[in-house]
Scaffold this motif. Sequence first.
Motif, PDB file in Angstrom:
ATOM      1  N   GLY A   1      29.433 -15.518 -10.907  1.00 11.93           N
ATOM      2  CA  GLY A   1      28.906 -15.711 -12.478  1.00 11.93           C
ATOM      3  C   GLY A   1      28.701 -14.147 -13.074  1.00 11.93           C
ATOM      4  N   PHE A   2      29.410 -13.297 -12.692  1.00 12.65           N
ATOM      5  CA  PHE A   2      29.089 -11.920 -13.405  1.00 12.65           C
ATOM      6  C   PHE A   2      30.601 -11.490 -13.929  1.00 12.65           C
ATOM      7  N   ILE A   3      30.285 -10.730 -15.071  1.00 13.46           N
ATOM      8  CA  ILE A   3      31.307 -10.055 -15.476  1.00 13.46           C
ATOM      9  C   ILE A   3      30.942  -8.413 -15.500  1.00 13.46           C
ATOM     10  N   SER A   4      31.866  -7.667 -15.660  1.00 11.01           N
ATOM     11  CA  SER A   4      31.843  -6.068 -15.549  1.00 11.01           C
ATOM     12  C   SER A   4      32.139  -5.640 -17.171  1.00 11.01           C
ATOM     13  N   PHE A   5      31.168  -4.848 -17.673  1.00 10.94           N
ATOM     14  CA  PHE A   5      31.446  -4.353 -19.040  1.00 10.94           C
ATOM     15  C   PHE A   5      31.153  -2.695 -19.014  1.00 10.94           C
ATOM     16  N   PRO A   6      32.043  -2.095 -19.584  1.00  9.22           N
ATOM     17  CA  PRO A   6      31.914  -0.535 -19.709  1.00  9.22           C
ATOM     18  C   PRO A   6      30.478  -0.077 -20.228  1.00  9.22           C
ATOM     19  N   PHE A   7      29.896   0.830 -19.350  1.00  8.24           N
ATOM     20  CA  PHE A   7      28.515   1.498 -19.815  1.00  8.24           C
ATOM     21  C   PHE A   7      27.320   0.471 -19.343  1.00  8.24           C
ATOM     22  N   LEU A   8      27.493  -0.536 -18.879  1.00  7.82           N
ATOM     23  CA  LEU A   8      26.594  -1.868 -18.633  1.00  7.82           C
ATOM     24  C   LEU A   8      26.698  -1.847 -16.932  1.00  7.82           C
ATOM     25  N   ASP A   9      25.598  -2.387 -16.251  1.00  2.59           N
ATOM     26  CA  ASP A   9      25.746  -2.879 -15.048  1.00  2.59           C
ATOM     27  C   ASP A   9      26.617  -4.359 -15.138  1.00  2.59           C
ATOM     28  N   ASP A  10      26.916  -4.734 -14.044  1.00  2.61           N
ATOM     29  CA  ASP A  10      27.458  -6.120 -14.022  1.00  2.61           C
ATOM     30  C   ASP A  10      26.508  -6.986 -14.686  1.00  2.61           C
ATOM     31  N   ILE A  11      26.949  -7.905 -15.312  1.00  5.86           N
ATOM     32  CA  ILE A  11      26.262  -8.970 -16.337  1.00  5.86           C
ATOM     33  C   ILE A  11      26.189 -10.367 -15.688  1.00  5.86           C
ATOM     34  N   GLN A  12      25.047 -10.925 -15.363  1.00  6.72           N
ATOM     35  CA  GLN A  12      25.011 -12.219 -15.044  1.00  6.72           C
ATOM     36  C   GLN A  12      25.161 -13.196 -16.277  1.00  6.72           C
ATOM     37  N   VAL A  13      26.220 -14.038 -16.468  1.00  2.00           N
ATOM     38  CA  VAL A  13      26.542 -14.770 -17.392  1.00  2.00           C
ATOM     39  C   VAL A  13      26.452 -16.167 -17.566  1.00  2.00           C
ATOM     40  N   ILE A  14      26.299 -16.687 -16.381  1.00  2.00           N
ATOM     41  CA  ILE A  14      26.431 -18.230 -16.075  1.00  2.00           C
ATOM     42  C   ILE A  14      25.067 -18.786 -16.621  1.00  2.00           C
ATOM     43  N   GLY A  15      25.227 -19.768 -17.506  1.00  3.70           N
ATOM     44  CA  GLY A  15      24.130 -20.301 -18.263  1.00  3.70           C
ATOM     45  C   GLY A  15      23.774 -19.842 -19.678  1.00  3.70           C
ATOM     46  N   LEU A  16      24.581 -18.765 -19.909  1.00  2.00           N
ATOM     47  CA  LEU A  16      24.596 -18.155 -21.365  1.00  2.00           C
ATOM     48  C   LEU A  16      25.386 -18.757 -22.244  1.00  2.00           C
ATOM     49  N   SER A  17      25.093 -18.950 -23.553  1.00  2.00           N
ATOM     50  CA  SER A  17      26.086 -18.999 -24.599  1.00  2.00           C
ATOM     51  C   SER A  17      27.088 -17.793 -24.890  1.00  2.00           C
ATOM     52  N   THR A  18      27.989 -17.933 -25.735  1.00  2.00           N
ATOM     53  CA  THR A  18      28.493 -16.669 -26.093  1.00  2.00           C
ATOM     54  C   THR A  18      27.651 -15.930 -27.157  1.00  2.00           C
ATOM     55  N   LYS A  19      26.742 -16.632 -28.068  1.00  2.00           N
ATOM     56  CA  LYS A  19      25.871 -15.947 -28.877  1.00  2.00           C
ATOM     57  C   LYS A  19      24.860 -15.107 -28.061  1.00  2.00           C
ATOM     58  N   VAL A  27      23.119  -9.793 -25.449  1.00  2.00           N
ATOM     59  CA  VAL A  27      22.737  -9.067 -24.077  1.00  2.00           C
ATOM     60  C   VAL A  27      23.629  -7.963 -24.226  1.00  2.00           C
ATOM     61  N   ILE A  28      24.729  -7.577 -24.582  1.00  2.00           N
ATOM     62  CA  ILE A  28      25.789  -6.701 -24.754  1.00  2.00           C
ATOM     63  C   ILE A  28      25.372  -5.782 -25.772  1.00  2.00           C
ATOM     64  N   ARG A  29      24.843  -6.284 -26.924  1.00  2.00           N
ATOM     65  CA  ARG A  29      24.479  -5.363 -27.984  1.00  2.00           C
ATOM     66  C   ARG A  29      23.236  -4.674 -27.376  1.00  2.00           C
ATOM     67  N   GLU A  30      22.301  -5.375 -26.982  1.00  2.00           N
ATOM     68  CA  GLU A  30      20.967  -4.668 -26.474  1.00  2.00           C
ATOM     69  C   GLU A  30      21.149  -3.530 -25.429  1.00  2.00           C
ATOM     70  N   GLY A  31      22.106  -3.739 -24.652  1.00  2.65           N
ATOM     71  CA  GLY A  31      22.692  -3.006 -23.546  1.00  2.65           C
ATOM     72  C   GLY A  31      23.275  -1.815 -24.047  1.00  2.65           C
ATOM     73  N   LEU A  32      23.959  -1.823 -25.200  1.00  9.31           N
ATOM     74  CA  LEU A  32      24.723  -0.955 -25.790  1.00  9.31           C
ATOM     75  C   LEU A  32      23.826  -0.098 -26.834  1.00  9.31           C
ATOM     76  N   LEU A  33      22.864  -0.611 -27.325  1.00  6.49           N
ATOM     77  CA  LEU A  33      21.951  -0.178 -28.388  1.00  6.49           C
ATOM     78  C   LEU A  33      21.168   1.060 -28.097  1.00  6.49           C
ATOM     79  N   GLY A  34      21.489   2.189 -28.838  1.00  6.10           N
ATOM     80  CA  GLY A  34      20.638   3.340 -28.633  1.00  6.10           C
ATOM     81  C   GLY A  34      21.359   4.281 -27.713  1.00  6.10           C
ATOM     82  N   ASP A  35      21.624   4.030 -26.432  1.00  9.16           N
ATOM     83  CA  ASP A  35      21.985   5.057 -25.469  1.00  9.16           C
ATOM     84  C   ASP A  35      23.531   5.457 -25.744  1.00  9.16           C
ATOM     85  N   TYR A  36      24.292   4.321 -26.303  1.00  6.74           N
ATOM     86  CA  TYR A  36      25.661   4.467 -26.367  1.00  6.74           C
ATOM     87  C   TYR A  36      26.187   4.453 -27.905  1.00  6.74           C
ATOM     88  N   ILE A  37      25.550   3.435 -28.640  1.00  4.07           N
ATOM     89  CA  ILE A  37      25.974   3.021 -29.858  1.00  4.07           C
ATOM     90  C   ILE A  37      24.724   2.810 -30.813  1.00  4.07           C
TER      91      ILE A  37
END
Length: 171
Positions: free
Chosen positions: A50-68, A73-83
Motif C-alpha cells: 500500500g505504499f508509493i515512493s515520491f521524490p523528496f518524501l518518505d514512502d507514502i501509505q496510500v491505502i484508504g486515501l482518495s486522490t484528493k 499529503v504530497i502538497r503538505e510534504g513538499l510545502l516549504g522545504d522544497y516548493i
Amino acid sequence: MRFWALSTILILCSFFCGASDYVLGPGDKLHIVVYGENDLTTDVKIDKSGFISFPFLDDIQVIGLSTKKLENVIREGLLGDYIVDPQVSVSIATYRPFFIHGQVQRPGGYPYQDDLTLDKAIALAGGLSNRASTSQWKISRMVNGIKVTIEGNVATAIRPDDIIKIEQSFF
C-alpha cells in the motif's frame, strides 16, 4: 447500537457512494503532477503493502486515501522545504481489476472503468451464457476488512476487486 448503525452506514456507502469516493488500493496506477516541476511528474503503481515512493518524501501509505487526500499529503510534504506553493494533481491512470465468473461467455478479470454497473460488467464478459440466471447475481467485496456478499441487479455499482458470480438458471 451506535456501532452497528455506523458500520451499516459504512457498508452501504461502500456499495452506493459515487466514484468520487474511490479509495486507493494495491494495483492502482497513479499519475502525479506537481505543476511547474517537471522532475516531480511521475507514474507510480501502488504496491501490495500500500505504499508509493515520491521524490523528496518518505514512502507514502496510500491505502484508504482518495486522490484528493493524497494530493494534500504530497502538497503538505513538499510545502516549504522544497516548493513555496506546490500545486499537486493526482489521477488514476489504471484501476485495479474486477472479476466475473460463472455463466458468462468470457469469465475472468477485467479493468475497472468509472461508473461501472453490473450490466456493463456482464457486457464486458461477452454477455450471459444460455444457462445463466437472469436474477441470481452475487457480488463479493471487502468492506472495512470484512468480506460481504450482496445480490446484484443491472444497476448495482461495481468496484475494483469485486468478484461477481453469475449463477446457473434451473430452467
